[in-house]
Design an enzyme around this catalytic site. Structure first.
Site, PDB file in Angstrom:
ATOM      1  N   ARG A  22      41.888  -0.289  -4.522  1.00 43.65           N
ATOM      2  CA  ARG A  22      40.957  -0.716  -5.579  1.00 43.65           C
ATOM      3  C   ARG A  22      41.735  -1.304  -6.741  1.00 43.65           C
ATOM      4  O   ARG A  22      42.644  -0.675  -7.263  1.00 43.65           O
ATOM      5  CB  ARG A  22      40.138   0.466  -6.090  1.00 43.65           C
ATOM      6  CG  ARG A  22      39.076   0.835  -5.106  1.00 43.65           C
ATOM      7  CD  ARG A  22      38.161   1.899  -5.645  1.00 43.65           C
ATOM      8  NE  ARG A  22      37.377   2.388  -4.527  1.00 43.65           N
ATOM      9  CZ  ARG A  22      36.587   3.436  -4.566  1.00 43.65           C
ATOM     10  NH1 ARG A  22      36.464   4.126  -5.678  1.00 43.65           N
ATOM     11  NH2 ARG A  22      35.914   3.809  -3.503  1.00 43.65           N
ATOM     12  N   SER A 113      33.027   1.109  -4.618  1.00 38.65           N
ATOM     13  CA  SER A 113      32.040   2.173  -4.777  1.00 38.65           C
ATOM     14  C   SER A 113      31.214   2.032  -6.054  1.00 38.65           C
ATOM     15  O   SER A 113      30.579   1.011  -6.259  1.00 38.65           O
ATOM     16  CB  SER A 113      32.747   3.520  -4.722  1.00 38.65           C
ATOM     17  OG  SER A 113      31.814   4.546  -4.631  1.00 38.65           O
ATOM     18  N   HIS A 114      31.298   3.033  -6.919  1.00 39.82           N
ATOM     19  CA  HIS A 114      30.463   3.061  -8.120  1.00 39.82           C
ATOM     20  C   HIS A 114      31.100   2.328  -9.294  1.00 39.82           C
ATOM     21  O   HIS A 114      30.501   2.267 -10.369  1.00 39.82           O
ATOM     22  CB  HIS A 114      30.240   4.520  -8.504  1.00 39.82           C
ATOM     23  CG  HIS A 114      31.543   5.251  -8.592  1.00 39.82           C
ATOM     24  ND1 HIS A 114      32.218   5.645  -7.462  1.00 39.82           N
ATOM     25  CD2 HIS A 114      32.313   5.566  -9.638  1.00 39.82           C
ATOM     26  CE1 HIS A 114      33.348   6.212  -7.820  1.00 39.82           C
ATOM     27  NE2 HIS A 114      33.452   6.177  -9.134  1.00 39.82           N
ATOM     28  N   ASP A 277      24.860   5.095  -5.063  1.00 35.46           N
ATOM     29  CA  ASP A 277      25.878   4.362  -5.817  1.00 35.46           C
ATOM     30  C   ASP A 277      26.064   2.940  -5.286  1.00 35.46           C
ATOM     31  O   ASP A 277      25.315   2.471  -4.424  1.00 35.46           O
ATOM     32  CB  ASP A 277      27.209   5.118  -5.810  1.00 35.46           C
ATOM     33  CG  ASP A 277      27.880   5.108  -4.453  1.00 35.46           C
ATOM     34  OD1 ASP A 277      27.155   5.045  -3.434  1.00 35.46           O
ATOM     35  OD2 ASP A 277      29.121   5.147  -4.402  1.00 35.46           O
ATOM     36  N   ASP A 279      28.016   1.379  -3.212  1.00 37.76           N
ATOM     37  CA  ASP A 279      28.167   1.098  -1.778  1.00 37.76           C
ATOM     38  C   ASP A 279      27.311   2.010  -0.907  1.00 37.76           C
ATOM     39  O   ASP A 279      27.434   1.991   0.325  1.00 37.76           O
ATOM     40  CB  ASP A 279      29.636   1.177  -1.360  1.00 37.76           C
ATOM     41  CG  ASP A 279      30.229   2.566  -1.565  1.00 37.76           C
ATOM     42  OD1 ASP A 279      29.798   3.270  -2.500  1.00 37.76           O
ATOM     43  OD2 ASP A 279      31.124   2.951  -0.789  1.00 37.76           O
ATOM     44  N   ASP A 281      27.129   5.351  -0.519  1.00 35.95           N
ATOM     45  CA  ASP A 281      27.566   6.600   0.119  1.00 35.95           C
ATOM     46  C   ASP A 281      27.316   7.843  -0.735  1.00 35.95           C
ATOM     47  O   ASP A 281      27.440   8.957  -0.254  1.00 35.95           O
ATOM     48  CB  ASP A 281      29.021   6.518   0.604  1.00 35.95           C
ATOM     49  CG  ASP A 281      30.002   6.208  -0.509  1.00 35.95           C
ATOM     50  OD1 ASP A 281      29.574   6.007  -1.656  1.00 35.95           O
ATOM     51  OD2 ASP A 281      31.218   6.148  -0.216  1.00 35.95           O
ATOM     52  N   ARG A 282      26.950   7.640  -1.998  1.00 36.26           N
ATOM     53  CA  ARG A 282      26.691   8.809  -2.848  1.00 36.26           C
ATOM     54  C   ARG A 282      25.195   9.015  -3.058  1.00 36.26           C
ATOM     55  O   ARG A 282      24.407   8.081  -2.873  1.00 36.26           O
ATOM     56  CB  ARG A 282      27.322   8.627  -4.222  1.00 36.26           C
ATOM     57  CG  ARG A 282      28.814   8.521  -4.169  1.00 36.26           C
ATOM     58  CD  ARG A 282      29.397   8.503  -5.572  1.00 36.26           C
ATOM     59  NE  ARG A 282      30.842   8.446  -5.484  1.00 36.26           N
ATOM     60  CZ  ARG A 282      31.665   8.837  -6.436  1.00 36.26           C
ATOM     61  NH1 ARG A 282      31.165   9.313  -7.566  1.00 36.26           N
ATOM     62  NH2 ARG A 282      32.970   8.760  -6.278  1.00 36.26           N
ATOM     63  N   THR A 344      40.168  16.438  -1.622  1.00 32.76           N
ATOM     64  CA  THR A 344      39.174  15.446  -2.033  1.00 32.76           C
ATOM     65  C   THR A 344      39.299  14.167  -1.202  1.00 32.76           C
ATOM     66  O   THR A 344      40.405  13.709  -0.938  1.00 32.76           O
ATOM     67  CB  THR A 344      39.391  15.138  -3.523  1.00 32.76           C
ATOM     68  OG1 THR A 344      39.094  16.327  -4.261  1.00 32.76           O
ATOM     69  CG2 THR A 344      38.498  14.010  -3.991  1.00 32.76           C
ATOM     70  N   GLU A 363      30.943  16.790  -0.996  1.00 30.74           N
ATOM     71  CA  GLU A 363      31.834  16.860  -2.134  1.00 30.74           C
ATOM     72  C   GLU A 363      30.990  17.009  -3.392  1.00 30.74           C
ATOM     73  O   GLU A 363      29.851  16.535  -3.451  1.00 30.74           O
ATOM     74  CB  GLU A 363      32.658  15.583  -2.249  1.00 30.74           C
ATOM     75  CG  GLU A 363      33.603  15.354  -1.100  1.00 30.74           C
ATOM     76  CD  GLU A 363      34.549  14.195  -1.389  1.00 30.74           C
ATOM     77  OE1 GLU A 363      35.670  14.459  -1.826  1.00 30.74           O
ATOM     78  OE2 GLU A 363      34.149  13.037  -1.212  1.00 30.74           O
ATOM     79  N   GLU A 364      31.602  17.589  -4.409  1.00 35.09           N
ATOM     80  CA  GLU A 364      30.902  17.773  -5.687  1.00 35.09           C
ATOM     81  C   GLU A 364      30.548  16.440  -6.343  1.00 35.09           C
ATOM     82  O   GLU A 364      29.688  16.376  -7.211  1.00 35.09           O
ATOM     83  CB  GLU A 364      31.724  18.629  -6.647  1.00 35.09           C
ATOM     84  CG  GLU A 364      33.208  18.264  -6.806  1.00 35.09           C
ATOM     85  CD  GLU A 364      33.476  16.905  -7.378  1.00 35.09           C
ATOM     86  OE1 GLU A 364      32.770  16.523  -8.322  1.00 35.09           O
ATOM     87  OE2 GLU A 364      34.386  16.222  -6.882  1.00 35.09           O
ATOM     88  N   SER A 365      31.240  15.375  -5.932  1.00 33.47           N
ATOM     89  CA  SER A 365      31.087  14.065  -6.555  1.00 33.47           C
ATOM     90  C   SER A 365      29.895  13.293  -5.971  1.00 33.47           C
ATOM     91  O   SER A 365      29.989  12.105  -5.732  1.00 33.47           O
ATOM     92  CB  SER A 365      32.365  13.272  -6.365  1.00 33.47           C
ATOM     93  OG  SER A 365      32.725  13.243  -4.988  1.00 33.47           O
ATOM     94  N   LYS A 376      30.307   9.554   3.877  1.00 39.04           N
ATOM     95  CA  LYS A 376      29.195  10.212   3.208  1.00 39.04           C
ATOM     96  C   LYS A 376      28.049   9.212   3.144  1.00 39.04           C
ATOM     97  O   LYS A 376      28.270   8.014   3.254  1.00 39.04           O
ATOM     98  CB  LYS A 376      29.594  10.726   1.832  1.00 39.04           C
ATOM     99  CG  LYS A 376      30.226   9.718   0.888  1.00 39.04           C
ATOM    100  CD  LYS A 376      30.715  10.451  -0.360  1.00 39.04           C
ATOM    101  CE  LYS A 376      31.327   9.507  -1.375  1.00 39.04           C
ATOM    102  NZ  LYS A 376      32.746   9.234  -1.121  1.00 39.04           N
TER     103      LYS A 376
END
Ligand code: VG1
Ligand code: CO
Length: 543
Positions: A22, A113-114, A277, A279, A281-282, A344, A363-365, A376
């Site tokens: 990234r 991602s986000h 998010d 992409d 996955d969240r 993680t 995951e917590e995220s 995810k």
């Protein structure tokens, strides 16, 4: 004709981290930069000649240009076929689904991602292996090593390939097949969840909102929720995907998903709210005036899995990343199944799923998923909740509170300090490590430190070891503080502090998390001398 171009890029900084490479768009736009990374991938992933590659991204700025380069290089390097989402779009979980379904050799997913998108924002790329999951550390290390000594790349000199229409184009020896980005994924969802039950739920008084945050899940949610499941038009908000995500920060949390949060805490709040998010996955899950922490969400999905057609036979086991709260551990214990604690990053779940050791992980995220793909999966988590709600017909809040009654409540919070000076952040971590011997036995208020360490993980399947995965301060009463530096930021360092304590007594389940954890939050600042090192006293984001 395939040409070989001598490379002149500065290779520095191409180390793929937790979620691939990234960097700022401007870095990727340097001549040869993306090409060198892509050639390094093609050079180390083995013999793929004649086989299939999957390519797609979250639609952010530079997605289309990058895909043209990747396709022309795939042809020059000997792939037989590339499956690419229409307009270059594939959410991360959909890419994983397509790789698995068509038994591709692997895939290249374009996303940061986000992180915000646009000419001055972020871009990213990662390689996923044939199982559909992110490349394991051995592969990402090999890619990195290759970027350090690569001297040329191969590319086919042809016109840009049309990606707007479904169909097949031949370039050189390779076929480019443009596929609908949603169809395969939607079919997979239909095979897991009870669409009839959800359709019935959505046709009654039940109201929901899904915030796509102007990112990739817009088209997925509109097809699945509004077209297939009959949710009213307008259920999906911010559903038009844009290459700058509407100037927003598509991170589904209480800070950035502002519009949805306002709605869910407003006067006529819907019964259910969710966001995904950049992409896809969240996921974030909300009830009316109620927020479900991702750690609790994972535990609740595990506890209710048998209600879902795809998991009626039960789940093999569960896994969570180390900083994720231990709520799911308690469910695993009661179900008599194994629970794994990993570093993680989703790539650590891959081996466990491939070996059938776990079915659900999280995951917590704001990441939850299962072995249906190897990433995810945001929309999957939303459908899972909808399916539970369709069967149980109680509110989100009631489900969560009942869960706490049965299992106890893990109070949990993450404090992020973004854009911290990178050197200062490293110094703080080094200082923490230097105190491992001294902290045990010390007390902070009523809590006594039991042990401190730097989390290290040995993969139970291939025995590979990943060390230095986060500093843990464990207290005698089971509460803990974790310190980690982010591996996905692109500006300075992000310090993440994770705080958790367990409360068995239902009388004490009604507290605000920040309040319940206040003494641990204070202890974290003292133990790490955070303010001295970073100059910060307040976190940028609290979740
Ligand atoms: C963050 C999260 C981590 C997640 C990773 C990728 O990493 O904490 O749990 O796996 O992002 O998520 P870090 O190193 O910044 O803490 V995504 O949605 O960017 O693919
Ligand atoms: Co993401």
């Amino acid at each position: 004709m395939a040409v070989i171009i001598k490379s002149t890029t500065p290779f520095e900084g191409q180390r793929p981290g937790t979620s691939g490479l990234r960097k700022k768009v401007k870095v990727f736009q340097q001549p040869g930069y993306l090409e060198n990374f892509v050639q390094s991938v093609y050079d180390v992933i083995g013999d793929f000649s004649g086989s299939t590659l999957v390519v797609g991204g979250d639609g952010r700025y530079y997605n289309k240009e990058a895909i043209q380069i990747i396709l022309k290089m795939a042809a020059a390097n000997g792939f037989g076929r590339v499956l690419v989402g229409r307009d270059g779009i594939l959410s991360t979980p959909a890419a994983s689904c397509v790789i698995r379904k068509y038994e591709a050799y692997g895939g290249l997913i374009l996303s940061a991602s986000h992180n915000p998108a646009g000419p001055d924002e972020d871009f990213g790329i990662k390689y996923n292996i044939g199982s559909g999951g992110p490349a394991p550390e051995g592969v990402t290390e090999a890619i990195f090593a290759r970027t350090e000594n690569i001297s040329e790349y191969k590319i086919l000199e042809v016109d840009d390939i049309a990606l707007e229409k479904i169909g097949v184009t031949q370039i050189g020896e390779m076929q480019v097949e443009v596929i609908d980005p949603v169809t395969d994924y939607a079919e997979l969802m239909q095979s897991i969840f009870d669409f009839d039950a959800i359709r019935e739920l959505l046709s009654g008084d039940f109201r929901m909102a899904f915030d796509a945050m102007h990112a990739v899940t817009g088209p997925y949610a509109r097809v699945i929720l509004e077209e297939m499941l009959g949710a009213p038009d307008g259920t999906v908000i911010n559903g038009i995907a844009m290459d700058d995500f509407g100037g927003g920060h598509p991170d589904p949390n209480l800070t950035y998903a502002e519009e949805l949060v306002d709605m869910m805490y407003g006067e006529h709040a819907p019964d259910f709210g969710a966001a995904s998010d950049g992409d896809g996955d969240r996921n974030m899950i909300l009830g009316s005036h109620f927020f479900v922490t991702p750690s609790d969400s994972l535990a609740i999905l595990a506890a209710n899995a048998r209600l879902i057609p795809g998991y009626t036979d039960g789940i093999a086991g569960v896994a969570r990343s180390m900083p994720t709260s231990a709520a799911v551990d308690r469910v695993a214990e009661r179900l008599g199944i194994d629970c794994y604690e990993t570093p993680t990053g989703w790539k650590f779940f891959g081996n466990l799923m491939d070996a059938d050791k776990v079915t659900l992980c999280g995951e917590e995220s704001f990441g939850t998923g299962s072995s249906h793909v190897r990433e995810k999966d945001g929309p999957w988590a939303v459908l899972f909740w909808l399916n539970i709600l369709a069967v149980r017909r109680v509110s989100v809040e009631e489900i969560v509170k009942e869960h706490w009654m049965l299992y106890g409540r893990n109070y949990y919070s993450r404090h992020d300090y973004e854009g911290v000076d990178a050197v200062a952040a490293e110094e703080m971590m080094a200082y923490l490590r230097s105190r491992f011997e001294k902290l045990p036995g010390n007390n902070f208020g009523e809590r006594i430190v039991k042990a401190c360490d730097d989390f290290s993980y040995t993969d139970p399947v291939d025995q590979s070891v990943s060390s230095g995965q986060g500093i843990r301060v464990l207290f005698e009463d089971g509460s803990r503080i974790v310190f980690r530096l982010s591996g996905t930021g692109t500006e300075g360092a992000t310090v993440r502090i994770y705080i958790e304590s367990f409360e068995h007594d239902p009388e004490r389940h009604g507290m605000d998390a920040q309040e319940a954890l206040s003494d641990l939050i204070e202890a974290a600042a003292i133990i790490s001398r955070l303010q001295e090192f970073t100059g910060r006293s307040e976190p940028t984001v609290i979740t």
